[in-house]
Design an enzyme around this catalytic site. Structure first.
Site, PDB file in Angstrom:
ATOM      1  N   SER A  56       0.832  -1.202   0.000  1.00  0.00           N
ATOM      2  CA  SER A  56       0.000   0.000   0.000  1.00  0.00           C
ATOM      3  C   SER A  56       0.870   1.257   0.000  1.00  0.00           C
ATOM      4  CB  SER A  56      -0.955  -0.050   1.199  1.00  0.00           C
ATOM      5  OG  SER A  56      -1.972   0.922   1.096  1.00  0.00           O
TER       6      SER A  56
ATOM      7  N   ASP B 235      -8.778  -4.948  -6.089  1.00  0.00           N
ATOM      8  CA  ASP B 235      -8.318  -3.989  -5.073  1.00  0.00           C
ATOM      9  C   ASP B 235      -8.352  -2.580  -5.657  1.00  0.00           C
ATOM     10  OD1 ASP B 235      -7.084  -2.544  -3.090  1.00  0.00           O
ATOM     11  OD2 ASP B 235      -5.148  -3.564  -3.237  1.00  0.00           O
TER      12      ASP B 235
ATOM     13  N   HIS C 273      -7.689  -5.654  -0.177  1.00  0.00           N
ATOM     14  CA  HIS C 273      -6.448  -4.883  -0.060  1.00  0.00           C
ATOM     15  C   HIS C 273      -5.498  -5.456   0.984  1.00  0.00           C
ATOM     16  CE1 HIS C 273      -3.799  -1.503  -0.533  1.00  0.00           C
ATOM     17  NE2 HIS C 273      -3.937  -1.125   0.723  1.00  0.00           N
TER      18      HIS C 273
END
Length: 427
Positions: A271, A328, A395
């Site tokens: 991320s 995602d 995610h």
């Protein structure tokens, strides 16, 4: 590696990520794998010694022939680097009421062992912190009782020190592992989605003068990156150096210590950590002399920069492997991907003009991004053992590691059976 047949049965020749499953949903076990057990099980069946082929697995040939179908040795390496990112998450103090909030819960001498990586062969040499450039008014902090941590622990640098592991890898490997967004201020930085010029001290635009001029106002000719990510990378306070300074200093020291032997630098993150990993790779290759081969292993990373930024990364020799879950949302933001050749290929004149107008508008808004590196595209929906498809699950880093673990090829995405190893609680 031969093309995988459909409906394969998964054997004990791949690392696995343990989870608890039911017939209707997936619930991940919060404890991680025992590294020693996982490594020994894998090596008994597969013995993934990279040796002189290590540069292929670091992407020297852009992972040609290794991604589809997914090579088992590469699968192991991706999962191995994912475990280092997991350790960064596990070590972070998430409790805002804790006096040690936003710091590392473990000393660097025991961090890896407490996260199940005792036998990884690596030793942590540097803790890393990221500082937010946003300054909230005091009345907002008082009204909402927000934690006021400008600087937070975000990961670490670790160097492979074990002789057997160095022999297996074919070189001494240096890992920079970075966690994802975890504090309120980091979330606010993420929302600063417009592109901004790279500062001169890390820019590869050699025709730029000291006044940050490039002979015109055409920003499309300059390398640009997301505002918030750059802020987290370069911001500092009187007591906390920037993430950039810490990475530069430590990698320069490591190069000086081990530069006379085969050396690789692998920057891995999830991320926000994936975005910062790409910025770090760009910065290292642009500013450090005699930099080793730099590879980024990115899990669920957002877009980072524009087309010029991507081109300069490629020219520097940096290799980037982006592991992407097509379900995602984070991998599809910020900004837009708009190509001029897309407009030129459209036959309808009215549509072409509309496309051209849209491109101009988003470019003026500094929102035209470009994907970087090679992509390993996975899908939660196609996986037979991932049932939940909500935003958080798609995610989650554990989801990514489980998808990598079971992926076969684009023509036959996932194995029907996955061998589960028992996990051991972390300290």
């Amino acid at each position: 590696m031969s093309k995988a047949k459909c409906n394969p049965t998964f054997q004990n020749n791949n690392a696995t990520i343990t989870s608890d499953t039911t017939s209707t949903s997936l619930s991940f076990n919060k404890s991680k794998l025992s590294w020693g057990r996982l490594k020994s099980q894998f090596e008994q069946c597969h013995s993934p010694k990279l040796g002189h082929k290590w540069m292929q697995y670091q992407g020297i040939n852009h992972w040609e022939g290794l991604l589809d179908p997914l090579d088992d040795n590469l699968r192991w390496e991706i999962l191995r680097y994912g475990q280092f990112v997991e350790a960064a998450y596990h070590s972070f103090d998430f409790d805002p009421s804790s006096p040690t909030y936003a710091t590392c819960r473990f000393p660097k001498t025991s961090l890896l062992s407490r996260c199940g990586l005792k036998d990884s062969g690596y030793k942590i040499t540097k803790n890393l912190r990221a500082t937010c450039g946003i300054r909230l008014p005091k009345w907002i902090n008082k009204m909402y009782e927000l934690p006021r941590n400008q600087s937070s622990w975000i990961g670490y640098v670790a160097v492979c020190q074990d002789k057997e592991e160095i022999a297996r890898l074919g070189r001494r490997d240096v890992v920079i592992a970075l966690r994802g967004t975890s504090t309120c201020l980091e979330w606010l930085e993420n929302l600063r989605a417009t592109l901004t010029k790279l500062p001169n001290h890390m820019s590869k635009d050699y025709n730029v003068d000291d006044n940050n001029n490039s002979g015109g106002d055409n920003n499309s000719a300059r390398a640009m990156v997301e505002n918030g990510f750059l802020s987290l990378y370069v911001s500092k306070t009187a007591t906390n150096p920037s993430l950039q300074d810490m990475i530069r200093e430590e990698i320069a020291r490591i190069i000086q210590s081990y530069g006379d032997e085969p050396l690789s630098l692998t920057i891995t993150g999830h991320s926000l950590g994936a975005a910062l990993a790409i910025l770090g790779a760009y910065d290292i290759t642009a500013t450090l002399k005699n930099a080793p081969m730099v590879t980024v292993v990115s899990f669920g990373g957002p877009r980072v920069g524009n087309d010029v930024f991507r081109n300069q990364l490629e020219q520097s020799g940096t290799r980037i492997l982006r592991i992407v879950n097509s379900d995602d949302v984070i991998t599809r933001v910020p900004g837009f991907l708009v190509k001029n050749d897309d407009v030129a290929s459209i036959g309808d004149v009215h549509v072409a003009r509309l496309q051209s107008w849209f491109h101009k508008r988003v470019e003026d808004m500094q929102l035209v991004y470009a994907d970087v590196g090679q992509e390993l595209r996975l899908s939660s929906k196609e996986s037979p053992y991932l049932k939940k498809g909500d935003f958080a699950t798609c995610h989650d880093l554990k989801t990514y590691l489980r998808l990598v673990n079971g992926f076969v090829s684009s023509s036959c995405p996932y194995m029907n059976e996955v061998t589960e190893y028992q996990s051991e609680p972390l300290l």
